[in-house]
Design a protein around this motif. Structure first.
Motif, PDB file in Angstrom:
ATOM      1  N   LYS A   1      -9.194  -7.564  -8.551  1.00  0.00           N
ATOM      2  CA  LYS A   1      -9.581  -7.799  -7.267  1.00  0.00           C
ATOM      3  C   LYS A   1      -9.883  -6.513  -6.426  1.00  0.00           C
ATOM      4  N   GLY A   2      -9.338  -5.468  -6.766  1.00  0.00           N
ATOM      5  CA  GLY A   2      -9.268  -4.263  -5.957  1.00  0.00           C
ATOM      6  C   GLY A   2      -8.309  -3.941  -4.846  1.00  0.00           C
ATOM      7  N   PRO A   3      -8.364  -3.075  -4.269  1.00  0.00           N
ATOM      8  CA  PRO A   3      -7.224  -2.846  -3.294  1.00  0.00           C
ATOM      9  C   PRO A   3      -7.617  -3.492  -1.780  1.00  0.00           C
ATOM     10  N   TYR A   4      -6.591  -3.600  -1.038  1.00  0.00           N
ATOM     11  CA  TYR A   4      -6.815  -4.164   0.596  1.00  0.00           C
ATOM     12  C   TYR A   4      -6.923  -2.979   1.488  1.00  0.00           C
ATOM     13  N   CYS A   5      -8.012  -2.918   2.073  1.00  0.00           N
ATOM     14  CA  CYS A   5      -7.924  -1.493   2.706  1.00  0.00           C
ATOM     15  C   CYS A   5      -9.244  -1.614   4.148  1.00  0.00           C
TER      16      CYS A   5
ATOM     17  N   THR B   1      -2.413  -4.460  -0.852  1.00  0.00           N
ATOM     18  CA  THR B   1      -2.694  -5.740  -1.386  1.00  0.00           C
ATOM     19  C   THR B   1      -1.704  -6.588  -1.743  1.00  0.00           C
ATOM     20  N   LEU B   2      -2.024  -7.763  -1.832  1.00  0.00           N
ATOM     21  CA  LEU B   2      -1.096  -8.881  -2.174  1.00  0.00           C
ATOM     22  C   LEU B   2      -0.191  -8.695  -3.289  1.00  0.00           C
ATOM     23  N   TYR B   3      -1.078  -8.414  -4.395  1.00  0.00           N
ATOM     24  CA  TYR B   3      -0.166  -8.139  -5.527  1.00  0.00           C
ATOM     25  C   TYR B   3       0.875  -7.244  -5.690  1.00  0.00           C
ATOM     26  N   VAL B   4       0.952  -6.310  -4.710  1.00  0.00           N
ATOM     27  CA  VAL B   4       2.102  -5.552  -4.704  1.00  0.00           C
ATOM     28  C   VAL B   4       3.205  -6.233  -4.333  1.00  0.00           C
ATOM     29  N   TRP B   5       3.158  -7.306  -3.822  1.00  0.00           N
ATOM     30  CA  TRP B   5       4.362  -8.180  -3.194  1.00  0.00           C
ATOM     31  C   TRP B   5       4.820  -9.041  -4.412  1.00  0.00           C
ATOM     32  N   PHE B   6       4.125  -9.167  -5.430  1.00  0.00           N
ATOM     33  CA  PHE B   6       4.503  -9.875  -6.487  1.00  0.00           C
ATOM     34  C   PHE B   6       5.670  -9.173  -7.298  1.00  0.00           C
TER      35      PHE B   6
ATOM     36  N   THR C   1     -12.173  -1.251   6.342  1.00  0.00           N
ATOM     37  CA  THR C   1     -13.668  -0.590   6.035  1.00  0.00           C
ATOM     38  C   THR C   1     -14.378  -0.769   7.372  1.00  0.00           C
ATOM     39  N   LEU C   2     -15.587  -0.367   7.430  1.00  0.00           N
ATOM     40  CA  LEU C   2     -16.111  -0.522   8.617  1.00  0.00           C
ATOM     41  C   LEU C   2     -16.236  -2.064   9.287  1.00  0.00           C
ATOM     42  N   LEU C   3     -15.828  -3.060   8.425  1.00  0.00           N
ATOM     43  CA  LEU C   3     -15.903  -4.451   8.954  1.00  0.00           C
ATOM     44  C   LEU C   3     -14.586  -4.800   9.181  1.00  0.00           C
ATOM     45  N   GLY C   4     -13.498  -3.973   8.936  1.00  0.00           N
ATOM     46  CA  GLY C   4     -12.103  -4.368   9.097  1.00  0.00           C
ATOM     47  C   GLY C   4     -11.286  -4.377   7.922  1.00  0.00           C
ATOM     48  N   TRP C   5      -9.888  -4.855   7.937  1.00  0.00           N
ATOM     49  CA  TRP C   5      -9.326  -4.835   6.890  1.00  0.00           C
ATOM     50  C   TRP C   5      -9.616  -6.104   5.946  1.00  0.00           C
ATOM     51  N   MET C   6      -9.924  -5.702   4.866  1.00  0.00           N
ATOM     52  CA  MET C   6     -10.655  -6.806   3.539  1.00  0.00           C
ATOM     53  C   MET C   6     -10.247  -6.186   2.234  1.00  0.00           C
ATOM     54  N   TYR C   7     -10.578  -7.215   1.356  1.00  0.00           N
ATOM     55  CA  TYR C   7     -10.732  -6.660  -0.037  1.00  0.00           C
ATOM     56  C   TYR C   7     -12.284  -6.549  -0.494  1.00  0.00           C
ATOM     57  N   PRO C   8     -12.529  -5.203  -0.178  1.00  0.00           N
ATOM     58  CA  PRO C   8     -14.089  -5.254  -0.149  1.00  0.00           C
ATOM     59  C   PRO C   8     -14.664  -5.337  -1.845  1.00  0.00           C
ATOM     60  N   PHE C   9     -13.619  -5.455  -2.809  1.00  0.00           N
ATOM     61  CA  PHE C   9     -14.062  -5.410  -4.277  1.00  0.00           C
ATOM     62  C   PHE C   9     -13.925  -6.604  -4.845  1.00  0.00           C
ATOM     63  N   GLN C  10     -13.447  -7.602  -4.077  1.00  0.00           N
ATOM     64  CA  GLN C  10     -12.863  -8.942  -4.653  1.00  0.00           C
ATOM     65  C   GLN C  10     -13.983  -9.614  -5.377  1.00  0.00           C
ATOM     66  N   ASP C  11     -15.250  -9.576  -4.946  1.00  0.00           N
ATOM     67  CA  ASP C  11     -16.275 -10.492  -5.625  1.00  0.00           C
ATOM     68  C   ASP C  11     -17.206  -9.659  -6.663  1.00  0.00           C
ATOM     69  N   GLY C  12     -16.670  -8.575  -7.208  1.00  0.00           N
ATOM     70  CA  GLY C  12     -17.358  -7.619  -8.099  1.00  0.00           C
ATOM     71  C   GLY C  12     -16.701  -7.753  -9.421  1.00  0.00           C
ATOM     72  N   ASN C  13     -15.736  -8.633  -9.638  1.00  0.00           N
ATOM     73  CA  ASN C  13     -15.250  -8.750 -11.018  1.00  0.00           C
ATOM     74  C   ASN C  13     -14.991  -7.665 -11.629  1.00  0.00           C
ATOM     75  N   GLY C  14     -14.282  -6.762 -10.759  1.00  0.00           N
ATOM     76  CA  GLY C  14     -13.696  -5.382 -11.513  1.00  0.00           C
ATOM     77  C   GLY C  14     -14.872  -4.277 -11.596  1.00  0.00           C
ATOM     78  N   ARG C  15     -16.133  -4.540 -11.409  1.00  0.00           N
ATOM     79  CA  ARG C  15     -17.184  -3.522 -11.637  1.00  0.00           C
ATOM     80  C   ARG C  15     -17.034  -2.256 -10.672  1.00  0.00           C
ATOM     81  N   TYR C  16     -16.154  -2.494  -9.706  1.00  0.00           N
ATOM     82  CA  TYR C  16     -15.955  -1.207  -8.933  1.00  0.00           C
ATOM     83  C   TYR C  16     -14.947   0.001  -9.800  1.00  0.00           C
ATOM     84  N   LEU C  17     -14.514  -0.497 -10.683  1.00  0.00           N
ATOM     85  CA  LEU C  17     -13.723   0.251 -11.558  1.00  0.00           C
ATOM     86  C   LEU C  17     -14.603   1.416 -12.160  1.00  0.00           C
TER      87      LEU C  17
END
Length: 196
Positions: free
Chosen positions: A111-115, A44-49, A117-133
């Motif tokens: 934003k959630g992790p970068y991982c 995830t991008l935030y790791v590099w901060f 998925t079946l669709l490739g590398w992406m942020y699958p939870f970024q549009d959920g406003n943290g609901r995945y938690l």
């Protein structure tokens, strides 16, 4: 004198918090103990901060050192007000560093992790406003790195908690230093007028 011992105690508390922040941030680079994801830039991008290494870690050694040496300066006869004012400035630097860590950790959790998925590398939870938690069943969408959601949630939560504690400690010392600075000036004026 009480404000100096309080500052020393707060400074000593910051050291383990800063060390834990550094360790938590370093662990984020190695999901499941594997180095290949960092080498392939699949984190995830935030790791590099460097939030835990810099903001919640290295920056916090300055206020910790200043807080712990406040009492020593009082014994050497330094101006108490000046010394406590210096601790207020150090506390504000600490608030900035730990605040940075807190904000970035919160953004990373939202934003959630970068991982992979079946669709490739992406942020699958970024549009959920943290609901995945609150929906662990959805975490299986991340195929690789294995358990990356748990890894990121755990470590960014730890960074969030540690930096929150650091903010509180630095704010307490800022208030402690201001009160000591103001009361120290008042007390010394009062002593002067009594001696005159």
């Amino acid at each position: 004198m009480c404000s100096s011992s309080c500052a020393k105690c707060l400074g000593a508390t910051l050291i383990p918090l800063a060390l834990c922040s550094i360790v938590a941030n370093i662990l984020l680079y190695f999901p499941n103990g594997e180095t290949k994801y960092a080498q392939e830039d699949s984190l995830t991008l935030y790791v590099w901060f460097f939030t835990g290494i810099a903001g919640g870690g290295i920056v916090m050694f300055l206020p910790a050192t200043v807080f712990m040496t406040v009492g020593d300066c009082d014994k050497d006869g330094c101006g108490r007000s000046c010394v406590m004012f210096g601790s207020v400035l150090a506390a504000l630097i600490g608030v900035a560093g730990s605040g940075y860590c807190f904000i970035v950790s919160a953004l990373a959790l939202a934003k959630g992790p970068y991982c992979l998925t079946l669709l490739g590398w992406m942020y699958p939870f970024q549009d959920g406003n943290g609901r995945y938690l609150t929906d662990p069943d959805s975490w299986s969408i991340c195929l690789s790195p294995a358990h990356v959601v748990e890894w990121n949630v755990t470590l960014f939560s730890i960074l969030l908690i540690l930096s929150g504690l650091e903010v509180i400690i630095c704010v307490i010392q800022a208030i402690n230093g201001l009160l000591s600075c103001l009361c120290g000036s008042c007390c010394s004026m009062e002593n002067y007028s009594l001696n005159a």
